[in-house]
Scaffold this motif. Structure first.
Motif, PDB file in Angstrom:
ATOM      1  N   PHE A 189      21.527 -35.840 -10.190  1.00  0.00           N
ATOM      2  CA  PHE A 189      20.506 -35.177 -10.992  1.00  0.00           C
ATOM      3  C   PHE A 189      20.953 -33.728 -11.172  1.00  0.00           C
ATOM      4  CE2 PHE A 189      16.736 -34.797 -13.150  1.00  0.00           C
ATOM      5  CZ  PHE A 189      15.674 -34.170 -12.516  1.00  0.00           C
ATOM      6  N   SER A 190      21.135 -33.311 -12.400  1.00  0.00           N
ATOM      7  CA  SER A 190      21.628 -31.962 -12.668  1.00  0.00           C
ATOM      8  C   SER A 190      20.569 -31.117 -13.350  1.00  0.00           C
ATOM      9  CB  SER A 190      22.867 -32.015 -13.563  1.00  0.00           C
ATOM     10  OG  SER A 190      23.922 -32.707 -12.933  1.00  0.00           O
ATOM     11  N   LEU A 191      20.650 -29.840 -13.100  1.00  0.00           N
ATOM     12  CA  LEU A 191      19.790 -28.867 -13.771  1.00  0.00           C
ATOM     13  C   LEU A 191      20.688 -27.948 -14.574  1.00  0.00           C
ATOM     14  CD1 LEU A 191      16.810 -27.883 -13.986  1.00  0.00           C
ATOM     15  CD2 LEU A 191      17.384 -26.190 -12.228  1.00  0.00           C
ATOM     16  N   ILE A 192      20.377 -27.798 -15.857  1.00  0.00           N
ATOM     17  CA  ILE A 192      21.248 -27.062 -16.769  1.00  0.00           C
ATOM     18  C   ILE A 192      20.498 -25.873 -17.365  1.00  0.00           C
ATOM     19  CG2 ILE A 192      22.665 -27.214 -18.855  1.00  0.00           C
ATOM     20  CD1 ILE A 192      22.325 -30.435 -18.095  1.00  0.00           C
ATOM     21  N   LEU A 193      21.121 -24.715 -17.239  1.00  0.00           N
ATOM     22  CA  LEU A 193      20.604 -23.516 -17.879  1.00  0.00           C
ATOM     23  C   LEU A 193      21.571 -23.202 -19.010  1.00  0.00           C
ATOM     24  CD1 LEU A 193      19.796 -23.491 -14.745  1.00  0.00           C
ATOM     25  CD2 LEU A 193      19.498 -21.027 -15.036  1.00  0.00           C
ATOM     26  N   GLU A 194      21.163 -23.478 -20.239  1.00  0.00           N
ATOM     27  CA  GLU A 194      22.065 -23.305 -21.382  1.00  0.00           C
ATOM     28  C   GLU A 194      22.383 -21.831 -21.626  1.00  0.00           C
ATOM     29  OE1 GLU A 194      23.588 -25.554 -23.151  1.00  0.00           O
ATOM     30  OE2 GLU A 194      22.481 -27.434 -22.947  1.00  0.00           O
ATOM     31  N   LEU A 195      21.352 -20.997 -21.511  1.00  0.00           N
ATOM     32  CA  LEU A 195      21.517 -19.557 -21.723  1.00  0.00           C
ATOM     33  C   LEU A 195      20.825 -18.849 -20.568  1.00  0.00           C
ATOM     34  CD1 LEU A 195      20.619 -19.386 -25.543  1.00  0.00           C
ATOM     35  CD2 LEU A 195      22.892 -19.022 -24.561  1.00  0.00           C
ATOM     36  N   ALA A 196      21.592 -18.599 -19.521  1.00  0.00           N
ATOM     37  CA  ALA A 196      20.994 -18.016 -18.323  1.00  0.00           C
ATOM     38  C   ALA A 196      20.402 -16.638 -18.603  1.00  0.00           C
ATOM     39  CB  ALA A 196      22.043 -17.911 -17.220  1.00  0.00           C
ATOM     40  N   SER A 197      19.247 -16.389 -17.995  1.00  0.00           N
ATOM     41  CA  SER A 197      18.597 -15.087 -18.151  1.00  0.00           C
ATOM     42  C   SER A 197      18.293 -14.499 -16.772  1.00  0.00           C
ATOM     43  CB  SER A 197      17.295 -15.233 -18.939  1.00  0.00           C
ATOM     44  OG  SER A 197      16.361 -15.982 -18.200  1.00  0.00           O
TER      45      SER A 197
END
Lengths: 109, 113
Positions: B74-82
């Protein structure tokens, strides 16, 4: 959605003292879990108590479901009890646990 | 013994970059969860999944995507980290939705600069 409130936010104890932690939730739920988070950050489940009273070691939990509250009693506290205690109950239609903000307990020798 | 392994354990990411946090469980559990922890906020549910190839939004899904390609991962993806996504992220698994058995990973400390 489900909301969980814990009190007090923090607690300072002398070794040997007892403590009572409170958890209140906004909607009736069939799940209620208490977790312990160590100062290093690791999370472990302490006990599951959706209703009534349960004991494990020096811990006693009492949940009154219709009043939407649960308590965790720590008896004869030890320095190793220091950490954060988190209460969690059902959210997302019963598919996930929703956590309170925790009670941080500090036990000094 | 039930095991949930998160990687990496810590990461520094650049604002606007893509970040992927991974979680692997050997418990044969159907349910997997991603939570974030910030000081004063306890654990907040981001995404969860109860079957492979399907994910559900939690309470704070904005800015995050999740992927469950298999029962174990199970992955968690931050496309544009802030900057506001700086936090500690926990993955957990459970055999069912009752919550009587929940096992957490050790957490990933993410710092976005």
């Amino acid at each position: 959605g489900q909301q969980v409130q814990q009190s007090p936010a923090s607690l300072v104890l002398q070794e040997g003292e007892n403590a009572e932690l409170q958890c209140n939730f906004s909607s009736t739920a069939t799940q209620l879990q208490w977790f312990y988070q160590s100062p290093g950050g690791s999370l472990v489940s302490l006990l599951s108590n959706p209703s009534g009273t349960k004991h494990t070691g020096r811990l006693t939990s009492t949940t009154v479901t219709k009043e939407r509250r649960s308590s965790l009693h720590i008896s004869s506290s030890q320095t190793t009890d220091s950490g954060t205690y988190l209460c969690a109950t059902a959210g997302q239609g019963g598919r996930a646990l929703i956590f309170g903000t925790g009670t941080t307990v500090s036990v000094s020798p | 013994e039930a095991a949930v392994t998160q990687s990496p354990r810590s990461k520094v990411a650049v604002t606007g970059g893509k970040v992927t946090l991974s979680c692997h469980q050997t418990n044969n559990h159907d349910y997997m969860y991603w939570y974030r922890q910030d000081t004063g906020h306890g654990l907040r549910l981001i995404h969860y999944s109860y079957v492979a190839d399907s994910t559900e939004k939690g309470d704070i899904p904005d800015g995050y995507k999740a992927s469950r390609p298999s029962q174990e991962n199970f992955s968690l993806i931050l496309e544009l980290a802030s900057l506001s996504q700086t936090a500690v992220y926990f993955c957990a698994s459970s055999p069912d939705s009752r919550g009587t058995e929940v096992f957490f990973g050790k957490g990933t400390r993410l710092t976005v600069v």
